[in-house]
Write an enzyme that holds these catalytic residues in place. Structure first.
Site, short mmCIF file in Angstrom:
data_model
loop_
_atom_site.label_atom_id
_atom_site.label_comp_id
_atom_site.label_asym_id
_atom_site.label_seq_id
_atom_site.Cartn_x
_atom_site.Cartn_y
_atom_site.Cartn_z
N SER A 251 0.88 -1.21 -0.10
CA SER A 251 0.07 -0.03 0.03
C SER A 251 1.06 1.23 0.15
O SER A 251 1.70 1.57 -1.05
CB SER A 251 -1.11 -0.03 1.21
OG SER A 251 -2.03 0.83 1.08
N GLU B 298 -2.31 13.83 13.11
CA GLU B 298 -2.18 15.15 12.52
C GLU B 298 -1.41 15.30 11.03
O GLU B 298 -2.10 15.80 10.24
CB GLU B 298 -1.57 16.20 13.30
CG GLU B 298 -1.53 17.59 12.78
CD GLU B 298 -1.07 18.60 13.94
OE1 GLU B 298 -0.93 19.72 13.56
OE2 GLU B 298 -0.83 18.13 14.86
N HIS C 48 -7.32 -6.04 0.87
CA HIS C 48 -6.00 -5.28 0.69
C HIS C 48 -4.97 -5.85 1.72
O HIS C 48 -4.01 -5.82 1.35
CB HIS C 48 -6.64 -4.02 1.08
CG HIS C 48 -5.56 -3.00 1.04
ND1 HIS C 48 -4.84 -2.69 -0.05
CD2 HIS C 48 -4.97 -2.06 1.98
CE1 HIS C 48 -3.97 -1.49 -0.23
NE2 HIS C 48 -3.92 -1.07 1.45
#
Length: 307
Positions: free
Chosen positions: A132, A228, A287
């Site tokens: 990924s 964040e 996945h």
């Protein structure tokens, strides 16, 4: 044949290896406190684990996906050491696992981190295996510094836009909203966190995966990943930079048959950038192929190394 192959250039044989464990030597350089800031303009010193093999062949280097860590590939690494004799490294990306936190989270930065690590370890060439987000970092490294990469394995991702296929924004929101009491047992903290994730993260397997990032420090629980930075860069993480160069080394794209991350629409771009690529799909795998079908995953990598 346990692996369904879709051929671009070469078909690959498939076997089913045995799984035996080997000792792991941990080398966690700069094992971090919960959050450790780093300069966004220079490479960070990544944490990694080394699984020592007795053979002298090129080492295997694993790069995990978004929200993952080097431990995602530990059982795979042990089996591959046993089967191939090669040294295997599993690496924490910046803002993940125990690697430093930094505001930047781009493929250029992550590729530079990897190059810095390989230079530190005096690894002149490796077999690079990325899942990924880690697959995109691996592709970028192969395209920008092909001399470092003897062979490339890209796991359930393509060099194209992938944001339309993900729920990652929801995952981030759910994790940011979790509130956990201090000074409670870890098992209780995990149950509390999972209960709060359930509203936005419907799949239990995904919740369990995200919960691997819940850590305790001085009685307080928090996420070890930099939510964040991930949130700020998520749209770019879902894309892939544009390249006119190609990687001419042997390449395997390994997709999950139940996943939409590598589709026939992606084949032209894969062929353009990686002209010696094969594409395979593992049946009944999502996945997270290495978690769903670890033996078939290992089998595909070993066959690729022998081809």
């Amino acid at each position: 044949m346990s692996v369904l192959c879709r051929l671009i250039r070469r078909g690959l044989p498939s076997g089913r290896p045995s799984c035996r464990s080997v000792p792991v030597r941990r080398d966690v350089r700069g094992e971090a406190p919960l959050v450790r800031a780093a300069s966004s303009s220079s490479p960070v010193t990544l944490t990694y684990d080394v699984f020592d093999g007795k053979g002298g062949s090129t080492p295997l280097v694993f790069l995990h996906g978004l929200f993952g860590s080097k431990s995602n590939f530990h059982s795979i690494a042990k089996s591959l050491v046993q089967r191939t004799g090669r040294k295997v490294l599993t690496v924490d990306a910046r803002n993940h696992g125990s690697s430093p936190h930094t505001p930047a989270l781009t493929y250029e930065a992550m590729s530079n981190d990897l190059k810095h690590l390989l230079a530190q370890l005096r690894i002149e060439k490796c077999v690079l295996i990325g899942h990924s987000m880690g697959g995109k970092t691996a592709m970028m490294t192969a395209l920008t510094q092909p001399g470092l990469v003897e062979r490339l394995v890209v796991v359930d991702i393509s060099p194209t836009q992938s944001s339309t296929r993900t729920n990652f924004h929801s995952y981030i929101q759910a994790m940011q909203e979790v509130k956990i009491s201090s000074d409670i047992p870890r098992s209780t903290a995990r149950r509390m966190a999972e209960d709060q994730l359930r509203g936005l993260v419907k799949e239990r397997s995904v919740r369990q995966f995200l919960l691997t990032n819940l850590v305790e420090q001085n009685g307080h629980y928090a996420w070890r990943i930099n939510l964040e930075a991930i949130s700020a860069h998520l749209d770019n993480i879902m894309r892939f930079p544009s390249f006119d160069t190609v990687f001419e080394g042997p390449t395997l794209f390994l997709g999950g048959a139940s996943s939409a991350y590598i589709s026939s629409d992606d084949y032209p771009e894969i062929q353009r950038l990686f002209p010696y690529a094969d594409i395979q799909y593992i049946p009944d795998a999502s996945h997270w192929i290495h978690a769903d079908k670890p033996l078939d995953f290992i089998s595909s990598i070993i066959s690729f190394l022998q081809s």
